[in-house]
Motif scaffolding. Structure first.
Motif, mmCIF file in Angstrom:
data_model
loop_
_atom_site.group_PDB
_atom_site.id
_atom_site.type_symbol
_atom_site.label_atom_id
_atom_site.label_comp_id
_atom_site.label_asym_id
_atom_site.label_seq_id
_atom_site.Cartn_x
_atom_site.Cartn_y
_atom_site.Cartn_z
ATOM 1 N N ARG A 91 0.827 -1.212 0.000
ATOM 2 C CA ARG A 91 0.000 0.000 0.000
ATOM 3 C C ARG A 91 0.862 1.264 0.000
ATOM 4 N NH1 ARG A 91 -5.018 -1.741 4.104
ATOM 5 N NH2 ARG A 91 -5.718 -3.512 2.829
ATOM 6 N N VAL A 115 -1.230 4.922 4.851
ATOM 7 C CA VAL A 115 -1.981 3.900 4.113
ATOM 8 C C VAL A 115 -3.292 3.602 4.828
ATOM 9 C CG1 VAL A 115 0.125 2.830 3.209
ATOM 10 C CG2 VAL A 115 -0.874 1.968 5.343
ATOM 11 N N GLY A 148 -2.438 -5.044 -2.926
ATOM 12 C CA GLY A 148 -2.993 -3.721 -2.669
ATOM 13 C C GLY A 148 -3.926 -3.252 -3.769
ATOM 14 N N GLY A 152 -7.434 -2.998 -1.576
ATOM 15 C CA GLY A 152 -6.732 -1.921 -0.886
ATOM 16 C C GLY A 152 -7.366 -1.464 0.403
#
Length: 498
Positions: A91, A115, A148, A152
Motif C-alpha cells: 500500500r 496507508v 494492494g 486496498g
C-alpha cells in the motif's frame, strides 16, 4: 460407488485431512501449544498414509494437495505476523512512497497514517517489525502491490490475494519439479514430499511466507539450466533472488557448470538416445548389447573430457552478468543512497542482532558468555557468516558440478551449513532445504520439516518471568536433525550418482 470402493482409504484420509486443516486454519491460537503439536502430528500421519496408499496416483495427490490449500483461502495467518508488513509495503508503493526509506513506526509515532488501516496493520505486525526498514526484495514487493491493487481496503482481502499468488507458485513448482525429476530419471512421486507436506501447506499457504514463490523460480531456473537454456535460466535465477536473497548463496556453486568441452552434449545424447552411434533400431539381444557398449564408450569419453575440462569463462561471466544486471534492474526503481544504507543495515541485523532457534550459534554464544560475560552476537554472527562463505567457496572450487544432480546436492549441503551456523532459523527457512532434497537421496530435511514445529514452543516461557527461549526444546530439535544428518552423511553416503 466404484470410485469409493477403489479409493476408500485415500478418500477417508482426505476427509480427515480437510477437517484437521480446517481446525488448524480457523480454530487454533498460537499459544495453544498442546493443540498445535497434536494437530500437526495428526496431519503428518495423514500425509504419510496418503503417500503410502496413493503414491502412484499422481493426479489424486495433486488434487488433494491443492484442496488442502484451499481450506486456508479465507483464513488470517495464526502463526506469523509478517503478512501485515507485506500489506503495509504494498500500500505504501501504491501511495507513491518508497517502503525502503520509511519505517511504519516513524509514521505512527508522529500520528501520520500513510496507508489505509495503518494503525491496524502496525498493531498486527508488532513493534519489532514496525521499527525496522523493510528488507523484502522487489519481486516480493510486486506481489504486495498486486494485493494492494486487488484489495486496498481489506486485510482479509489482501491476505486472500497473497495466498492465491503463493498457491499459483506451488503449481509452478509442481510442474517444473515433476519435469526435472523425469529428466533426472528420479521418481516423480518425490515432488509430493514437498507439495503435500503439512509443513509447506501450513507455513507457505497458511502463514503467507514467500519462500514458495522464490522456490518456484529456483526450480524453474534449475530446469532451464539442465535443458541448456542458460541465458533464460540466469534471468529466472535473478527473479528468485529478487523474491528472497537466499539463492545468492548458490551462485559460487555454478563455477564449474559451464564447460569448454562437449562432454555435457555427449551425456545428453546418451540419455535421450540421440547420439549417431547409439541411435539405431534394436531388434534383438545383440543389438541391445551393442547399444549398451556404445553408450559406455560415449560415457567414458565424456568422463575423460571432464578430467581435462576448462571453464568456459565467457559463458560463466555472461551468466553471472545476466543474473547481476537483472537483479539490479529490478531494484532500480527503489534506488537511492539512503535505500542502500537502510537495506544493508536491515540485512545486517540477521547477523548481529536477531537470534531465534539457532544451534551452533547458541553454543558459541554460551562460550562467549563464559569468557566475556556478554552476548557477543555482533562478533560471533560475522565469524559464522565468514565460515559459511568459505565453506561454499571451498565446495565450489574443490567439487566440480558435472551434473545437475551433483549441483543440487551441493546446494543442499551449502544451505544446510548456512542454517546450522545461522543466528536465526525461522521454521519457513527449511522450505528451501526441503525442495532441494526432493532431487537427492537426503532425507534429513524431511525429518526437520516435521520436528521444526518444536520451534513454536521455544517461547513457552513468554508469559512467565523468564521470557527467554526454552533451550531444552531447541536441543531436542537439533539432536534429532543432526543425528539424521550425520548418519546420512557418513553412514549411508547418499550422494547421488553422477
Amino acid at each position: 460407488m466404484q470410485l469409493w470402493k477403489l479409493n476408500k482409504v485415500p478418500l477417508l484420509l482426505t476427509f480427515v485431512g480437510l477437517f484437521l486443516y480446517w481446525l488448524f486454519a480457523y480454530d487454533l491460537i498460537r499459544t495453544e501449544y498442546t493443540k498445535l503439536i497434536l494437530l500437526y502430528s495428526l496431519l503428518w500421519i495423514v500425509f504419510g498414509l496418503l503417500l503410502k496408499y496413493s503414491k502412484n496416483n499422481i493426479k489424486f495427490l495433486t488434487g488433494i494437495a491443492f484442496l488442502f490449500r484451499a481450506i486456508f483461502i479465507l483464513a488470517i495467518p495464526n502463526l506469523s505476523q509478517d503478512f501485515y508488513r507485506f500489506i503495509w509495503d504494498g500500500r505504501m508503493i501504491l501511495e507513491g512512497l518508497n517502503p525502503y526509506l520509511f519505517t511504519p513506526e516513524s509514521f505512527i509515532q508522529n500520528q501520520k497514517f500513510p496507508v489505509v488501516q495503518a494503525e491496524e496493520l502496525y498493531s498486527g505486525m508488532g513493534q519489532l517489525n514496525g521499527s525496522h526498514f523493510t528488507n523484502y526484495p522487489p519481486m516480493k514487493q510486486l506481489c504486495f502491490v498486486i494485493a494492494g491493487l486487488c484489495s486496498g481496503h481489506s486485510i482479509l482481502g489482501s491476505a486472500f490475494v497473497l495466498r492465491l499468488l503463493i498457491i499459483a507458485a506451488d503449481f509452478g513448482t509442481l510442474y517444473f519439479g515433476k519435469r526435472l525429476l523425469e529428466r533426472l530419471n528420479l521418481p516423480v512421486k518425490n515432488i509430493f514430499w514437498y507439495i503435500l507436506n503439512p509443513f509447506i501447506i501450513i507455513e507457505l499457504t497458511g502463514n503467507l511466507h514467500f519462500e514458495g514463490v522464490m522456490i518456484f523460480f529456483l526450480v524453474w531456473s534449475l530446469y532451464l539450466l539442465h535443458s541448456g537454456k542458460w541465458k533464460l535460466a540466469a534471468v529466472v535465477f535473478a527473479l528468485s533472488i529478487s523474491v528472497k536473497l537466499i539463492p545468492l548463496l548458490f551462485l559460487p556453486l555454478l563455477f564449474w557448470w559451464f564447460k569448454a568441452n562437449k562432454s555435457s552434449e555427449i551425456l545428453k545424447q546418451v540419455q535421450h538416445d540421440d547420439s549417431p552411434k547409439v541411435k539405431h533400431t534394436i531388434k534383438n539381444k545383440n543389438d541391445i548389447s551393442n547399444a549398451i557398449d556404445e553408450s559406455k564408450e560415449l560415457l567414458e569419453s565424456a568422463l575423460d573430457d571432464n578430467k581435462k575440462t576448462q571453464i568456459d569463462i565467457k559463458k560463466l561471466i555472461a551468466f553471472y552478468g545476466i543474473v547481476g544486471m537483472t537483479t539490479l534492474i529490478l531494484f532500480a526503481p527503489f534506488y537511492s543512497s539512503e535505500f542502500v544504507t537502510n537495506y544493508a543495515e536491515t540485512v545486517g541485523l540477521w547477523f548481529s542482532n536477531f537470534e531465534f532457534n539457532a544451534s551452533v550459534y547458541y553454543l558459541a554464544r554460551e562460550i562467549g558468555y563464559w569468557f566475556t560475560g556478554y552476548n557477543e552476537i555482533a562478533i560471533i554472527g560475522k565469524i559464522l557468516a565468514l565460515v559459511v562463505f568459505l565453506f561454499v567457496v571451498g565446495l565450489s572450487l574443490l567439487k566440480q558440478q558435472h551434473t545437475i544432480k551433483t549441483l543440487i546436492t551441493h546446494m543442499l549441503l551449502a544451505f544446510a551449513v548456512y542454517l546450522f551456523l545461522s543466528t536465526t532459523v525461522h521454521p519457513w527457512y527449511i522450505a528451501t532445504l526441503l525442495i532441494l532434497s526432493v532431487f537427492t537421496n537426503y532425507k534429513f530435511p524431511i525429518v526437520w520439516s516435521f520436528i521444526i514445529i518444536l520451534s513454536y514452543l521455544a517461547y513457552i516461557n513468554l508469559n512467565s518471568a523468564d521470557k527467554s527461549e526454552n533451550l531444552w526444546i531447541i536441543t531436542i530439535e537439533y539432536v534429532v536433525v543432526f543425528t539424521v544428518f550425520f548418519w546420512e552423511l557418513f553412514r549411508k553416503k547418499p550422494l547421488i550418482n553422477s
